[in-house]
Motif scaffolding. Sequence first.
Motif, mmCIF file in Angstrom:
data_model
loop_
_atom_site.group_PDB
_atom_site.id
_atom_site.type_symbol
_atom_site.label_atom_id
_atom_site.label_comp_id
_atom_site.label_asym_id
_atom_site.label_seq_id
_atom_site.Cartn_x
_atom_site.Cartn_y
_atom_site.Cartn_z
ATOM 1 N N SER A 285 0.814 -1.213 0.000
ATOM 2 C CA SER A 285 0.000 0.000 0.000
ATOM 3 C C SER A 285 0.851 1.268 0.000
ATOM 4 C CB SER A 285 -0.936 0.009 1.215
ATOM 5 O OG SER A 285 -0.197 0.019 2.428
ATOM 6 N N SER A 286 2.064 1.190 0.558
ATOM 7 C CA SER A 286 2.927 2.374 0.630
ATOM 8 C C SER A 286 3.784 2.549 -0.611
ATOM 9 C CB SER A 286 3.837 2.285 1.861
ATOM 10 O OG SER A 286 4.773 1.221 1.709
ATOM 11 N N GLY A 287 3.859 1.507 -1.429
ATOM 12 C CA GLY A 287 4.679 1.611 -2.634
ATOM 13 C C GLY A 287 6.147 1.356 -2.379
ATOM 14 N N GLU A 288 6.475 0.743 -1.236
ATOM 15 C CA GLU A 288 7.869 0.446 -0.943
ATOM 16 C C GLU A 288 8.398 -0.591 -1.931
ATOM 17 O OE1 GLU A 288 10.616 -0.955 2.889
ATOM 18 O OE2 GLU A 288 8.468 -0.538 3.101
ATOM 19 N N LYS A 289 9.677 -0.494 -2.244
ATOM 20 C CA LYS A 289 10.274 -1.384 -3.229
ATOM 21 C C LYS A 289 10.148 -2.838 -2.789
ATOM 22 C CE LYS A 289 14.666 -2.504 -5.494
ATOM 23 N NZ LYS A 289 14.052 -2.818 -6.794
ATOM 24 N N LEU A 290 9.654 -3.675 -3.694
ATOM 25 C CA LEU A 290 9.456 -5.082 -3.416
ATOM 26 C C LEU A 290 9.417 -5.822 -4.749
ATOM 27 C CD1 LEU A 290 8.888 -7.160 -1.167
ATOM 28 C CD2 LEU A 290 6.458 -6.677 -1.470
ATOM 29 N N ASP A 291 10.266 -6.824 -4.902
ATOM 30 C CA ASP A 291 10.387 -7.507 -6.186
ATOM 31 C C ASP A 291 9.975 -8.965 -6.156
ATOM 32 O OD1 ASP A 291 11.810 -5.300 -7.718
ATOM 33 O OD2 ASP A 291 13.148 -5.561 -6.017
ATOM 34 N N CYS A 292 10.073 -9.608 -5.035
ATOM 35 C CA CYS A 292 9.740 -11.026 -4.960
ATOM 36 C C CYS A 292 9.208 -11.334 -3.575
ATOM 37 C CB CYS A 292 10.990 -11.869 -5.253
ATOM 38 S SG CYS A 292 10.752 -13.634 -5.091
ATOM 39 N N MET A 293 8.076 -12.027 -3.516
ATOM 40 C CA MET A 293 7.431 -12.259 -2.229
ATOM 41 C C MET A 293 6.754 -13.613 -2.201
ATOM 42 S SD MET A 293 3.944 -10.295 -1.162
ATOM 43 C CE MET A 293 2.606 -11.270 -0.531
ATOM 44 N N LEU A 294 6.790 -14.252 -1.064
ATOM 45 C CA LEU A 294 6.094 -15.514 -0.869
ATOM 46 C C LEU A 294 4.675 -15.235 -0.415
ATOM 47 C CD1 LEU A 294 6.812 -18.689 -0.637
ATOM 48 C CD2 LEU A 294 6.659 -18.249 1.800
ATOM 49 N N THR A 295 3.705 -15.904 -1.020
ATOM 50 C CA THR A 295 2.320 -15.738 -0.587
ATOM 51 C C THR A 295 1.926 -16.839 0.380
ATOM 52 O OG1 THR A 295 1.518 -16.982 -2.486
ATOM 53 C CG2 THR A 295 1.589 -14.593 -2.699
ATOM 54 N N PHE A 296 0.876 -16.586 1.137
ATOM 55 C CA PHE A 296 0.337 -17.545 2.085
ATOM 56 C C PHE A 296 -0.850 -18.293 1.463
ATOM 57 C CE2 PHE A 296 1.715 -15.694 6.453
ATOM 58 C CZ PHE A 296 2.990 -16.171 6.219
ATOM 59 N N PRO A 297 -1.246 -19.426 2.044
ATOM 60 C CA PRO A 297 -2.402 -20.152 1.511
ATOM 61 C C PRO A 297 -3.719 -19.407 1.649
ATOM 62 C CG PRO A 297 -1.019 -21.599 2.816
ATOM 63 C CD PRO A 297 -0.531 -20.197 3.061
ATOM 64 N N GLY A 298 -3.818 -18.495 2.587
ATOM 65 C CA GLY A 298 -5.072 -17.784 2.783
ATOM 66 C C GLY A 298 -4.851 -16.381 3.284
ATOM 67 N N GLY A 299 -5.935 -15.613 3.379
ATOM 68 C CA GLY A 299 -5.840 -14.251 3.881
ATOM 69 C C GLY A 299 -5.459 -13.256 2.809
ATOM 70 N N SER A 300 -5.214 -12.024 3.224
ATOM 71 C CA SER A 300 -4.953 -10.954 2.268
ATOM 72 C C SER A 300 -3.598 -11.064 1.595
ATOM 73 C CB SER A 300 -5.067 -9.591 2.970
ATOM 74 O OG SER A 300 -4.181 -9.518 4.073
ATOM 75 N N ALA A 301 -2.685 -11.886 2.140
ATOM 76 C CA ALA A 301 -1.385 -12.088 1.501
ATOM 77 C C ALA A 301 -1.348 -13.389 0.705
ATOM 78 C CB ALA A 301 -0.272 -12.094 2.543
ATOM 79 N N SER A 302 -2.519 -13.933 0.389
ATOM 80 C CA SER A 302 -2.583 -15.144 -0.422
ATOM 81 C C SER A 302 -2.416 -14.771 -1.888
ATOM 82 C CB SER A 302 -3.924 -15.852 -0.227
ATOM 83 O OG SER A 302 -4.978 -15.087 -0.794
ATOM 84 N N TYR A 303 -2.072 -15.765 -2.682
ATOM 85 C CA TYR A 303 -1.900 -15.528 -4.115
ATOM 86 C C TYR A 303 -3.181 -15.004 -4.746
ATOM 87 C CZ TYR A 303 -1.265 -16.562 -9.066
ATOM 88 O OH TYR A 303 -1.211 -16.475 -10.436
ATOM 89 N N SER A 304 -4.303 -15.676 -4.468
ATOM 90 C CA SER A 304 -5.564 -15.245 -5.063
ATOM 91 C C SER A 304 -5.973 -13.873 -4.548
ATOM 92 C CB SER A 304 -6.668 -16.271 -4.775
ATOM 93 O OG SER A 304 -6.808 -16.480 -3.376
ATOM 94 N N GLY A 305 -5.696 -13.610 -3.256
ATOM 95 C CA GLY A 305 -6.071 -12.320 -2.687
ATOM 96 C C GLY A 305 -5.301 -11.166 -3.278
ATOM 97 N N VAL A 306 -3.994 -11.370 -3.507
ATOM 98 C CA VAL A 306 -3.168 -10.291 -4.050
ATOM 99 C C VAL A 306 -3.342 -10.156 -5.555
ATOM 100 C CG1 VAL A 306 -0.814 -9.413 -4.261
ATOM 101 C CG2 VAL A 306 -1.500 -10.598 -2.187
ATOM 102 N N THR A 307 -3.559 -11.276 -6.237
ATOM 103 C CA THR A 307 -3.677 -11.236 -7.693
ATOM 104 C C THR A 307 -4.807 -10.334 -8.136
ATOM 105 O OG1 THR A 307 -2.832 -13.497 -7.855
ATOM 106 C CG2 THR A 307 -3.988 -12.638 -9.757
ATOM 107 N N THR A 308 -5.922 -10.359 -7.416
ATOM 108 C CA THR A 308 -7.069 -9.555 -7.812
ATOM 109 C C THR A 308 -6.801 -8.060 -7.688
ATOM 110 O OG1 THR A 308 -7.970 -9.788 -5.570
ATOM 111 C CG2 THR A 308 -8.719 -11.351 -7.217
#
Length: 432
Positions: free
Chosen positions: A126-149
């Motif tokens: 949300s802050s726009g901080e530099k980030l290039d590669c991240m592991l997603t979780f199976p659920g919640g807002s940091a899940s793959y499906s949650g972030v992809t949308t």
Amino acid sequence: MKFFSHVGFKGKTTAAFLALSLGMISLSGCGGSGQPADTSKTASASQEATEGSAAAENSAGQAASGTEEDIAQIVVAYPTNGTIPQDLEMVQDAINEITIPEINTEVELFTVEVGSYTQQMNLMLSSGEKLDCMLTFPGGSASYSGVTTQGVFIPLDDLLEEYGQQLTETVGSDILQATTYQGSICGIPAYYDVAESVIWYMREDLLEKYGLTEQAQSVKSFDDMEAVLTVIAENESNISPIANAYIGGAILTTSDYYFLNGFDDPVQFDRLGDNTLQFANMMYTDERIVNLLNYGVEDVHYVDNGDGTISFPEGVTQENSGYYTFTYWFYGNGFIRKVWEGNDPALLAEREQVLKDTPKSQSLAFSFDQTDYSMEMTQINNVIEQYRPGIESGSVDPETEIPRFLEALSAAGGDKYLAAYQEQLDAYYAEN
């Protein structure tokens, strides 16, 4: 208490920041509107982000890769169980001794304690901080499906073809399809023994006490299981004699293993597409990188036993090691890491073969687009977390709690969500 560690570059801080999102393994850019990001815009942003950035003080890397200004800098974020390893920077330096001369890339490791990971990733995105590669979780807002949308992951198809051919060959194109979103591959699943089956453990003393051992060993269905549990429940009202667990690897026959619907544990990427995907390729194909991320530096954090296994050096333990993670499912390819002592040196090769022989789900490449259902998903997750502990452990009366659970799911929008999911799944089956 320190909840995250941001091991910075040895030069100046990055000149520009981008609002990125990562997950399985994917590249990310700011697409918005629930659409995969525009890679051309991402590439332009990448160039701006790297111009003026300081590079590592690695003379060998400069000699092999050019000037300091030419070295790309990427940030890789992942969670860690327990505290942040005190020797994280040592491991990062060892990784950069490989990546700077070989792929002209300096890697910055950003680790977060698992309990704070979702919140920290949301803040960074949300802050726009530099980030290039991240592991997603199976659920919640940091899940793959949650972030992809959110529309921040860029399609990887072209990048995989150019820079990830080894990765694709290793993981398999069928598994890569599990991260398809709106027709494009937007993530790279962590590659480890994810072929699983739900196994029920029972207390042997109770089985023997009631003459149920042979009956329990012959269980083939839930009805068979219920017959065993009924005897225990009628005679041991204060005991919950079972617990479920997910067992992977070569324990059951391959016919017992099936992929669930999709992989929701991918490592996603951002705009420095070329360099980030080249590093991802190394996470799946280069034993040096995989072992550094898993175990740390050889002869410091572990030693080779000479028999196909590794162990702690003399005087080093789990408690005092400067780098102890043992979360192999976080680091790309879990099958090319070294085998810890006490295990068969051939264990990982056997488990990889089980994975390859496992039947794949027909819906493996299906991904539910929950863009219009984010509120329902949040409410549903809250309900699940409220009722799951009691129902799964058997500590509550299922006759009363399961109806309450289902009613709460419905009130949270479960019926609407399920209908939308079924509609999209039916459409997927009709086309595939």
